[in-house]
Design a protein around this motif. Structure first.
Motif, short mmCIF file in Angstrom:
data_model
loop_
_atom_site.label_atom_id
_atom_site.label_comp_id
_atom_site.label_asym_id
_atom_site.label_seq_id
_atom_site.Cartn_x
_atom_site.Cartn_y
_atom_site.Cartn_z
N ARG A 166 -36.82 62.56 -72.19
CA ARG A 166 -36.08 63.42 -73.11
C ARG A 166 -34.76 62.78 -73.52
O ARG A 166 -34.34 62.88 -74.68
CB ARG A 166 -35.84 64.79 -72.46
CG ARG A 166 -37.11 65.63 -72.32
CD ARG A 166 -36.76 67.06 -71.92
NE ARG A 166 -36.18 67.10 -70.58
CZ ARG A 166 -36.88 67.30 -69.48
NH1 ARG A 166 -38.20 67.45 -69.55
NH2 ARG A 166 -36.29 67.34 -68.29
N SER A 167 -34.09 62.13 -72.59
CA SER A 167 -32.82 61.47 -72.91
C SER A 167 -33.03 60.33 -73.90
O SER A 167 -32.25 60.16 -74.85
CB SER A 167 -32.16 60.94 -71.63
OG SER A 167 -31.87 62.00 -70.74
N GLU A 169 -35.46 60.09 -76.05
CA GLU A 169 -35.83 60.68 -77.34
C GLU A 169 -34.60 61.15 -78.10
O GLU A 169 -34.46 60.89 -79.31
CB GLU A 169 -36.80 61.83 -77.11
CG GLU A 169 -37.40 62.40 -78.39
CD GLU A 169 -38.43 63.46 -78.10
OE1 GLU A 169 -39.36 63.63 -78.91
OE2 GLU A 169 -38.31 64.15 -77.06
N ARG A 170 -33.68 61.83 -77.42
CA ARG A 170 -32.46 62.30 -78.07
C ARG A 170 -31.58 61.14 -78.51
O ARG A 170 -31.00 61.15 -79.60
CB ARG A 170 -31.70 63.24 -77.13
CG ARG A 170 -32.37 64.59 -76.91
CD ARG A 170 -31.41 65.55 -76.24
NE ARG A 170 -31.07 65.10 -74.88
CZ ARG A 170 -31.69 65.50 -73.80
NH1 ARG A 170 -32.71 66.36 -73.89
NH2 ARG A 170 -31.33 65.06 -72.60
N ARG A 173 -33.09 59.37 -81.63
CA ARG A 173 -32.92 60.18 -82.84
C ARG A 173 -31.48 60.18 -83.30
O ARG A 173 -31.20 60.20 -84.51
CB ARG A 173 -33.41 61.59 -82.58
CG ARG A 173 -34.92 61.71 -82.50
CD ARG A 173 -35.37 63.14 -82.40
NE ARG A 173 -36.83 63.24 -82.46
CZ ARG A 173 -37.49 64.38 -82.39
NH1 ARG A 173 -36.83 65.52 -82.23
NH2 ARG A 173 -38.82 64.38 -82.46
N ALA A 174 -30.55 60.16 -82.34
CA ALA A 174 -29.14 60.12 -82.71
C ALA A 174 -28.78 58.82 -83.42
O ALA A 174 -27.89 58.79 -84.28
CB ALA A 174 -28.26 60.30 -81.47
N GLN A 189 -40.95 54.07 -77.35
CA GLN A 189 -40.21 54.82 -76.34
C GLN A 189 -40.81 54.59 -74.95
O GLN A 189 -40.07 54.55 -73.95
CB GLN A 189 -40.24 56.32 -76.69
CG GLN A 189 -39.28 57.16 -75.86
CD GLN A 189 -39.11 58.54 -76.46
OE1 GLN A 189 -39.01 58.68 -77.68
NE2 GLN A 189 -39.09 59.55 -75.62
#
Length: 262
Positions: A166-167, A169-170, A173-174, A189
């Motif tokens: 999850r980290s 992925e965020r 995207r950032a 990923q």
């Protein structure tokens, strides 16, 4: 880097040694894999359901943790129903599909056997703390301490994978690099997660070596792994279930030794 703190329950089943739970599940499994029949599996499954209320799980926890077992058992039985060895009266036939009396009986036996073997294993190990399991392997089964502690450390880190995913992925995207195709994004990923896992594993190995986890000679343990009266009771119950399932199957003439299958 510190390992996750173990969670310890107050129910009596939480105090049973993990090694005992492993041996108990193996004893039942051995008795059931020797024969392909529905009687022995039914007897074992009925006895197990009488004991499951004492396993320290609520009804919701039981079905949530064993959901995969139920699905696998049904799918396995359905496959045997369609493609199992034909014998007796034929009810349906199409290409390789051949449903007969024999395939139906074998499918039922398969479903019951999968449930009887897998359910107690899942239920027993649902209350096992990884640290207690490692202590039992090293102190009771006398497995190499270096291997046991390394496996324990790796197992403790598995729970971090979902958070790392999850980290990543965020973060991607950032930076605007996580909006490509789904397959390409997944592969990229996954590679990043692999690199992160290797780096973390290397740091953990270095930290453990610095703390003399790999030192030769006998080592001390923070907690002693002991066998108690509850362990003897669980083993006795496992032996009783195994003996009863085999004996009743033989007495009813349903015993179908797997070694005699042609």
């Amino acid at each position: 880097m510190t390992l996750l703190a173990p969670t310890r329950g107050t129910h009596v089943v939480h105090r049973i040694n993990p090694v005992t739970k492993l041996v108990a599940s193996i004893l039942v499994s051995i008795a059931l894999v020797l024969s392909i029949d529905w009687v022995s599996a039914t007897v074992a499954l009925a006895a197990e359901f009488l004991l499951f209320p004492f396993a320290g799980l609520t009804l919701a926890q039981f079905f949530r943790r064993t959901a995969a077992v139920w699905i696998a058992a049904v799918l396995g039985g359905f496959t045997i129903l369609l493609y199992g060895r034909p014998s007796g009266e034929t009810y349906a036939q199409f290409l390789l599909v051949h449903i007969t009396d024999g395939s139906i009986e074998l499918a039922i036996a398969t479903v019951l056997r999968v449930l009887a073997i897998a359910l107690p294993a899942v239920v027993l190990f649902a209350t096992v703390d990884p640290t207690d399991l490692a202590d039992g392997f090293a102190q009771i089964l006398r497995l190499p301490a270096r291997f046991v502690l390394g496996a324990l450390a790796g197992l403790r880190l598995v729970s971090l994978f979902a958070e790392d995913w999850r980290s990543l992925e965020r973060a991607r995207r950032a930076r605007g690099v996580g909006d490509g195709g789904r397959i390409r994004r997944f592969l990229s990923q996954a590679f990043a997660l692999l690199v992160l896992a290797i780096r973390r594993g290397s740091k953990l190995a270095t930290a453990m070596e610095a703390r003399a986890f790999g030192a030769p000679g006998p080592r001390t343990w923070a907690r002693r792994s002991r066998l108690r009266g509850a362990d003897a009771v669980l083993l006795a119950l496992a032996v009783a279930v195994a003996v009863a399932s085999v004996s009743i199957s033989v007495a009813t003439g349903s015993w179908n030794f797997i070694g005699g299958q042609g």
